[in-house]
Design an enzyme around this catalytic site. Sequence first.
Site, PDB file in Angstrom:
ATOM      1  N   HIS A   1       0.854  -1.191   0.000  1.00 13.01           N
ATOM      2  CA  HIS A   1       0.000   0.000   0.000  1.00 13.01           C
ATOM      3  C   HIS A   1       0.888   1.239   0.000  1.00 13.01           C
ATOM      4  CE1 HIS A   1      -3.572   2.376   0.721  1.00 13.01           C
ATOM      5  NE2 HIS A   1      -2.886   3.040   1.624  1.00 13.01           N
TER       6      HIS A   1
ATOM      7  N   GLU B   1       8.980   1.077  -3.153  1.00 14.78           N
ATOM      8  CA  GLU B   1       8.008  -0.013  -3.050  1.00 14.78           C
ATOM      9  C   GLU B   1       8.634  -1.311  -3.552  1.00 14.78           C
ATOM     10  OE1 GLU B   1       4.089   0.436  -4.656  1.00 14.78           O
ATOM     11  OE2 GLU B   1       4.038   2.573  -4.285  1.00 14.78           O
TER      12      GLU B   1
HETATM   13  C1  GRF Z   1       1.562   0.742  -6.388  1.00 18.06           C
HETATM   14  O1  GRF Z   1       1.763   2.079  -6.040  1.00 18.06           O
HETATM   15  C2  GRF Z   1       1.041  -0.027  -5.205  1.00 18.06           C
HETATM   16  O2  GRF Z   1       1.522   0.418  -3.984  1.00 18.06           O
HETATM   17  C3  GRF Z   1      -0.443   0.232  -5.272  1.00 18.06           C
HETATM   18  O3  GRF Z   1      -0.740   0.251  -6.651  1.00 18.06           O
HETATM   19  C4  GRF Z   1       0.428   0.606  -7.387  1.00 18.06           C
HETATM   20  C5  GRF Z   1       0.666  -0.506  -8.365  1.00 18.06           C
HETATM   21  O4  GRF Z   1       1.715  -0.242  -9.249  1.00 18.06           O
HETATM   22  N1  GRF Z   1      -1.177  -0.745  -4.517  1.00 18.06           N
HETATM   23  P1  GRF Z   1       2.275  -1.406 -10.177  1.00 18.06           P
HETATM   24  O5  GRF Z   1       1.092  -1.967 -10.954  1.00 18.06           O
HETATM   25  O6  GRF Z   1       2.893  -2.432  -9.298  1.00 18.06           O
HETATM   26  O7  GRF Z   1       3.258  -0.744 -11.072  1.00 18.06           O
END
Ligand code: GRF
Length: 242
Positions: free
Chosen positions: A128, A193
């Site tokens: 998240h 992330e």
């Molecule tokens: C990411 O920012 C994640 O944290 C959120 O949705 C986005 C997905 O990005 N849940 P991706 O599809 O992994 O590039």
Amino acid sequence: MAHPTANHLAGGPSGPDRSRVRVAILISGRGSNMQSLVQAALAEDLPVEICTVLSNRADAAGLAWARERGLPTDVLAHVGFDSRPAFDAALRARLEQLAPDYILLAGFMRVLGDELVRRFEGRIVNIHPSLLPAFPGLHTHARALAQGVQWHGCTVHFVTPELDHGPIIAQATIPVLADDTPERLADRLLPVEHRIYTQVLRWLAWRRVRLMPDGRVLVEGEPHRAWLGPTQFHEQDCHDHG
Ligand code: GRF
């Protein structure tokens, strides 16, 4: 172009390899988190088997990427169902068939119902884009800017029936800069992330993650599960104004 190196992640011809942790990855869009998980699993030869990359949207860019690498992909279009419970039941059936050890939500833009979450309790993991428990739900970057918080970040957590509230596995922070926009903040956070989700995958792959009876997470041998992303300002700046 085929990417045969991913084949062993998809399980061999002799069926599931139980020495590997079976992982289902659920996406809805570009799937950059999914890609970084797959790439780390390959590069480091993690004991992981990707049993599906499943999307609720047939046009998810991440699906094509996974397919090109020989990973098993699946589409379960939510638009084909007239209710959330019906979609959840179909998703549950697909997942039960695959028997994953973990289900990693990576930009999967559907809220999972209580029953589905309980069925796979302690096995569904999500990333998240906020420092939970701050800013659950959507538009986290814009909300963080509107609140004037000075640290933003991301959280990898177990999924529970309450949206974006489950036990926290790892968190990473980045500073909010004076000229940030929601887009800039999101762009700066994304590689962070990737880094923490990949780290969590390593822990899961090596079976080091425990969900404790008090609802907290323990990762064996890890003294901390907190990261500072690139701070993009010099430590001296703080002293100058201190
Ligand atoms: C990411 O920012 C994640 O944290 C959120 O949705 C986005 C997905 O990005 N849940 P991706 O599809 O992994 O590039």
